[in-house]
Design a protein around this motif. Structure first.
Motif, PDB file in Angstrom:
ATOM      1  N   CYS A  12       0.457  -1.125  -0.234  1.00  0.00           N
ATOM      2  CA  CYS A  12      -0.308   0.497   0.307  1.00  0.00           C
ATOM      3  C   CYS A  12       1.006   1.047  -0.348  1.00  0.00           C
ATOM      4  CB  CYS A  12      -0.951   0.337   1.484  1.00  0.00           C
ATOM      5  SG  CYS A  12      -2.040  -1.286   1.404  1.00  0.00           S
ATOM      6  N   GLY A  13       1.843   0.840   0.398  1.00  0.00           N
ATOM      7  CA  GLY A  13       3.157   2.327   1.035  1.00  0.00           C
ATOM      8  C   GLY A  13       3.334   3.079  -0.725  1.00  0.00           C
ATOM      9  N   LEU A  14       3.588   0.805  -1.399  1.00  0.00           N
ATOM     10  CA  LEU A  14       4.828   1.515  -2.773  1.00  0.00           C
ATOM     11  C   LEU A  14       3.817   2.547  -3.005  1.00  0.00           C
ATOM     12  CD1 LEU A  14       6.827  -1.390  -2.905  1.00  0.00           C
ATOM     13  CD2 LEU A  14       7.758   1.142  -2.284  1.00  0.00           C
ATOM     14  N   ALA A  15       2.489   1.702  -3.660  1.00  0.00           N
ATOM     15  CA  ALA A  15       1.053   2.344  -4.398  1.00  0.00           C
ATOM     16  C   ALA A  15       0.599   3.710  -3.854  1.00  0.00           C
ATOM     17  CB  ALA A  15       0.239   1.680  -3.942  1.00  0.00           C
ATOM     18  N   GLU A  16       0.967   4.597  -2.833  1.00  0.00           N
ATOM     19  CA  GLU A  16       0.148   6.100  -3.052  1.00  0.00           C
ATOM     20  C   GLU A  16       1.190   6.301  -3.276  1.00  0.00           C
ATOM     21  OE1 GLU A  16       0.700   5.518   1.745  1.00  0.00           O
ATOM     22  OE2 GLU A  16      -1.389   4.533   1.939  1.00  0.00           O
ATOM     23  N   LEU A  17       2.725   5.644  -3.096  1.00  0.00           N
ATOM     24  CA  LEU A  17       4.282   6.809  -3.825  1.00  0.00           C
ATOM     25  C   LEU A  17       4.488   7.161  -4.988  1.00  0.00           C
ATOM     26  CD1 LEU A  17       7.144   5.044  -1.797  1.00  0.00           C
ATOM     27  CD2 LEU A  17       6.050   7.351  -1.348  1.00  0.00           C
ATOM     28  N   VAL A  18       3.189   6.105  -5.881  1.00  0.00           N
ATOM     29  CA  VAL A  18       3.125   6.271  -7.135  1.00  0.00           C
ATOM     30  C   VAL A  18       2.245   6.734  -7.773  1.00  0.00           C
ATOM     31  CG1 VAL A  18       2.385   4.058  -9.576  1.00  0.00           C
ATOM     32  CG2 VAL A  18       4.261   3.526  -7.991  1.00  0.00           C
ATOM     33  N   GLN A  19       1.085   6.975  -7.198  1.00  0.00           N
ATOM     34  CA  GLN A  19       0.079   7.826  -6.623  1.00  0.00           C
ATOM     35  C   GLN A  19       0.710   9.287  -6.937  1.00  0.00           C
ATOM     36  OE1 GLN A  19      -3.795   7.552  -4.657  1.00  0.00           O
ATOM     37  NE2 GLN A  19      -4.637   8.358  -5.687  1.00  0.00           N
ATOM     38  N   LYS A  20       0.877   9.717  -5.852  1.00  0.00           N
ATOM     39  CA  LYS A  20       1.822  11.042  -5.763  1.00  0.00           C
ATOM     40  C   LYS A  20       3.244  11.312  -6.725  1.00  0.00           C
ATOM     41  CE  LYS A  20       3.223  10.653  -1.583  1.00  0.00           C
ATOM     42  NZ  LYS A  20       2.777  10.566  -0.015  1.00  0.00           N
ATOM     43  N   GLY A  21       3.224  10.259  -7.603  1.00  0.00           N
ATOM     44  CA  GLY A  21       4.150  11.068  -8.567  1.00  0.00           C
ATOM     45  C   GLY A  21       5.406  10.815  -7.862  1.00  0.00           C
ATOM     46  N   ASP A  22       5.919  10.283  -7.217  1.00  0.00           N
ATOM     47  CA  ASP A  22       7.455   9.796  -6.069  1.00  0.00           C
ATOM     48  C   ASP A  22       8.180   9.364  -6.772  1.00  0.00           C
ATOM     49  OD1 ASP A  22       6.198  12.332  -4.297  1.00  0.00           O
ATOM     50  OD2 ASP A  22       5.850  10.520  -2.760  1.00  0.00           O
ATOM     51  N   VAL A  23       7.636   8.484  -7.593  1.00  0.00           N
ATOM     52  CA  VAL A  23       7.940   6.828  -8.120  1.00  0.00           C
ATOM     53  C   VAL A  23       7.453   6.491  -9.206  1.00  0.00           C
ATOM     54  CG1 VAL A  23       7.509   5.647  -6.559  1.00  0.00           C
ATOM     55  CG2 VAL A  23       9.699   5.491  -7.582  1.00  0.00           C
ATOM     56  N   THR A  24       7.879   5.987  -9.557  1.00  0.00           N
ATOM     57  CA  THR A  24       7.171   5.296 -10.959  1.00  0.00           C
ATOM     58  C   THR A  24       7.705   3.622 -11.410  1.00  0.00           C
ATOM     59  OG1 THR A  24       8.959   4.987 -12.755  1.00  0.00           O
ATOM     60  CG2 THR A  24       7.732   6.886 -12.608  1.00  0.00           C
ATOM     61  N   PRO A  25       6.248   2.921 -11.816  1.00  0.00           N
ATOM     62  CA  PRO A  25       6.505   1.911 -11.510  1.00  0.00           C
ATOM     63  C   PRO A  25       7.688   0.931 -11.970  1.00  0.00           C
ATOM     64  CG  PRO A  25       4.705   2.179 -12.170  1.00  0.00           C
ATOM     65  CD  PRO A  25       4.640   3.637 -12.373  1.00  0.00           C
ATOM     66  N   LYS A  26       7.712   1.894 -13.407  1.00  0.00           N
ATOM     67  CA  LYS A  26       9.532   1.302 -13.471  1.00  0.00           C
ATOM     68  C   LYS A  26      10.229   1.351 -12.824  1.00  0.00           C
ATOM     69  CE  LYS A  26      12.373   1.417 -18.106  1.00  0.00           C
ATOM     70  NZ  LYS A  26      12.230   2.380 -19.196  1.00  0.00           N
ATOM     71  N   GLU A  27      10.824   2.845 -11.894  1.00  0.00           N
ATOM     72  CA  GLU A  27      11.446   2.050 -10.790  1.00  0.00           C
ATOM     73  C   GLU A  27      11.426   1.303 -10.048  1.00  0.00           C
ATOM     74  OE1 GLU A  27      12.602   7.305 -11.576  1.00  0.00           O
ATOM     75  OE2 GLU A  27      10.716   6.000 -10.611  1.00  0.00           O
ATOM     76  N   LEU A  28       9.578   1.293  -9.923  1.00  0.00           N
ATOM     77  CA  LEU A  28       9.618  -0.286  -8.471  1.00  0.00           C
ATOM     78  C   LEU A  28       9.971  -1.256  -8.875  1.00  0.00           C
ATOM     79  CD1 LEU A  28       6.817   1.022  -7.017  1.00  0.00           C
ATOM     80  CD2 LEU A  28       9.056   1.741  -6.006  1.00  0.00           C
ATOM     81  N   ALA A  29       9.809  -1.832 -10.263  1.00  0.00           N
ATOM     82  CA  ALA A  29      10.051  -3.191 -10.715  1.00  0.00           C
ATOM     83  C   ALA A  29      11.691  -3.297 -11.184  1.00  0.00           C
ATOM     84  CB  ALA A  29       9.518  -3.085 -12.435  1.00  0.00           C
ATOM     85  N   GLN A  30      12.214  -2.262 -11.239  1.00  0.00           N
ATOM     86  CA  GLN A  30      14.042  -2.476 -11.714  1.00  0.00           C
ATOM     87  C   GLN A  30      14.479  -2.467 -10.057  1.00  0.00           C
ATOM     88  OE1 GLN A  30      14.517   1.339 -13.238  1.00  0.00           O
ATOM     89  NE2 GLN A  30      14.501   0.131 -15.357  1.00  0.00           N
ATOM     90  N   LEU A  31      13.364  -2.008  -9.001  1.00  0.00           N
ATOM     91  CA  LEU A  31      14.112  -2.227  -7.573  1.00  0.00           C
ATOM     92  C   LEU A  31      14.649  -3.487  -7.328  1.00  0.00           C
ATOM     93  CD1 LEU A  31      13.604   2.228  -6.230  1.00  0.00           C
ATOM     94  CD2 LEU A  31      15.889   0.559  -6.122  1.00  0.00           C
ATOM     95  N   ALA A  32      12.898  -4.043  -7.377  1.00  0.00           N
ATOM     96  CA  ALA A  32      12.951  -5.248  -7.084  1.00  0.00           C
ATOM     97  C   ALA A  32      13.745  -6.799  -8.015  1.00  0.00           C
ATOM     98  CB  ALA A  32      11.022  -5.186  -7.424  1.00  0.00           C
ATOM     99  N   ALA A  33      13.660  -5.812  -9.085  1.00  0.00           N
ATOM    100  CA  ALA A  33      14.802  -6.462  -9.916  1.00  0.00           C
ATOM    101  C   ALA A  33      16.020  -7.023  -9.099  1.00  0.00           C
ATOM    102  CB  ALA A  33      14.663  -6.359 -11.690  1.00  0.00           C
ATOM    103  N   LYS A  34      16.959  -5.900  -9.289  1.00  0.00           N
ATOM    104  CA  LYS A  34      17.818  -5.964  -8.081  1.00  0.00           C
ATOM    105  C   LYS A  34      17.204  -6.268  -6.613  1.00  0.00           C
ATOM    106  CE  LYS A  34      19.836  -2.015  -8.171  1.00  0.00           C
ATOM    107  NZ  LYS A  34      20.151  -0.135  -8.388  1.00  0.00           N
TER     108      LYS A  34
END
Length: 490
Positions: A12-34
């Motif tokens: 939920c916290g990550l989704a809130e960051l995406v909604q606010k524009g603080d991070v993009t889904p692509k950036e989250l996916a790249q972090l998960a991959a790392k």
């Protein structure tokens, strides 16, 4: 955002960051991959990582659901994705491609999750460990000499290690709750019929199994339960939607409750001191909060129950394995499965119609005993497991050898003794990471509720999460900790 920051958030916290524009889904996916790349050498919790979904420019359109842009992993069993492999931890199912989304995975997709791959599972979900011939041994991030449990062991290990905030799982006898307990995260088994197993999957196990997920927080459970609680035409078990969404009702006050608790199993397995202490600390907190707490529990003939459960699981396995053997032209089933799986299969082939029906009658007796308990009490508190995670490896008899079923059961299912009865009764139950043993290993505490009352279960879980916060407690194998050259965390 870096991995240290990423791993502090629940879904939920990550989704809130995406909604606010603080991070993009692509950036989250790249972090998960790392994160996966960093911890998986030590854990062996990934069957397949979908690197192509990152390499192709991330041009996939994600639905605008409550988890929009949040990365996840999908257990290699029970929540199939169209066009992807689901091999169920077994060489017998090697190459099995799903022709359509399971209904539960379609709901993950609609919720906005971005699936990055398949997490390891016990072969066909049969064992309380995640070790098989297809993927090898999956290990616990708190101690890589120990198991993360099963069958959702890969999902639990990756969530606990911080690679993803959430991963799918299924629970037919503790397969979500036990790995959650071993790995220090949250594991909810919803009520029977709350979440559909359709459209293609048959119900060979008479409603024992239910899909859901392993999470880091109670609110993730509440919001996800709303997302997944969608029925399918023809479901054999189907519950009406609750009066209020779980994502709002989970924050309500429970008021004073009457709570039963037990510390010893109904089969004679001794709980160790840590398991006993974990329940008693939980009981002390409930009393301090003004709840009435009484030592009590359902009266269950556990030997009759486990024999009945083995019969039903084995009979269902016969149907599944014969279907796979025919589909992939692998007629000698025992050549492609663990010898313990082959013994399940052999047992299933020998079960008569009378034995099967008598097993279902035992299930009805267990359901009645638990139902009767909840006519008096609002909740039941008990250990999730009699002890913390045991070492990897288990008793798997050689093909053709006589099996010692007592030894085999103790090796595979002794730590599941508190779990399976709620699969049979259909009651919701949750494992919360409230305590740790003397070695620092997580000790989950289980709370069960009346049938259909996930709301109250989540409400009391929120109170525990506030009183015993587990956020920020990280195991030795974690995305925030670098990996040494030999595969250990430094």
């Amino acid at each position: 955002m870096n991995l240290d920051e990423y791993s502090q958030y629940d879904a939920c916290g990550l989704a809130e960051l995406v909604q606010k524009g603080d991070v993009t889904p692509k950036e989250l996916a790249q972090l998960a991959a790392k994160g996966v790349e960093r911890v998986n050498p030590a854990l062996n919790a990934i069957v397949e990582f979908y690197q192509d979904r990152l390499d192709n420019g991330f041009d996939q359109t994600l639905p605008d659901g409550p988890f929009h842009g949040v990365p996840m992993l999908n257990k290699d069993l029970s929540a199939g994705e169209a066009g992807c492999l689901e091999e169920m931890g077994s060489p017998l199912a090697k190459g099995r491609v799903m022709q359509e989304d399971s209904l539960v995975f379609s709901q993950f997709r609609k919720a906005g999750f971005f699936n990055l791959g398949r997490a390891t599972t016990a072969e066909y979900g049969l064992l309380g460990i995640t070790e098989n011939r297809a993927t090898g041994i999956t290990r616990n991030p708190w101690d890589t000499n120990c198991t993360p449990g099963g069958s959702s062991g890969g999902s639990a290990a990756m969530v606990a290690a911080g690679a993803v905030p959430l991963a799918s799982g299924g629970d037919a006898g503790g397969s979500i709750r036990v790995p959650a307990a071993y790995c220090g995260i949250v594991g909810l088994k919803p009520s029977r019929g709350r979440i559909s197993q359709g459209p293609a999957r048959s119900d060979a196990h008479v409603g024992i199994s239910t899909p859901f997920a392993l999470t880091r927080s109670v609110r993730d459970c509440a919001v996800l339960l709303d997302c997944l609680s969608v029925g399918h035409a023809g479901d054999p078990y189907r519950m009406p939607l609750p009066g209020a969404p779980f994502q709002t009702s989970w924050q309500d006050n429970t008021g004073p409750l009457k709570v039963a608790y037990l510390t010893e199993s109904w089969y004679g397995y001794d709980t160790n001191a840590a398991a006993h202490a974990s329940v008693m600390k939980t009981v002390d907190f409930l009393r301090q909060e003004g709840h009435e707490v009484v030592q009590d529990g359902p009266q269950i003939d556990y030997q009759a129950f486990i024999n009945a459960a083995l019969n039903v699981w084995s009979a269902g396995l016969v149907v599944n394995l014969k279907s796979l053997a025919e589909r992939f032209d692998r007629p000698n089933i025992s050549d492609h499965v663990l010898s313990s799986t082959a013994r399940f299969f052999e047992r299933g082939c020998e079960i008569s119609a009378e034995t099967y029906i008598r097993s279902l009658m035992v299930f009805q007796e267990v359901t009645a005993a638990i139902g009767s308990l909840f006519e008096t009490y609002d909740l039941l508190v008990l250990p999730m497991t009699p002890r913390s995670a045991p070492p990897v490896s288990f008793y798997d008899p050689e093909p053709g050898a006589e099996i010692d079923f007592a030894q085999w059961h103790n090796s595979v299912y002794a730590n599941d003794v508190f779990a399976g009865v709620f699969n049979v009764s259909g009651n919701p139950a949750i494992s919360l990471p409230l305590h740790y043993d003397e070695t620092g290993m997580p000790m989950g505490v289980q709370i069960a509720a009346p049938f259909g009352d996930e709301a109250r279960l989540l409400q009391i879980s929120r109170q525990f999460e506030q009183a015993f916060p587990w956020a920020g407690k990280t195991p030795p194998v974690h995305v925030t900790k670098p990996l040494s050259s030999n595969g250990d965390m430094t």
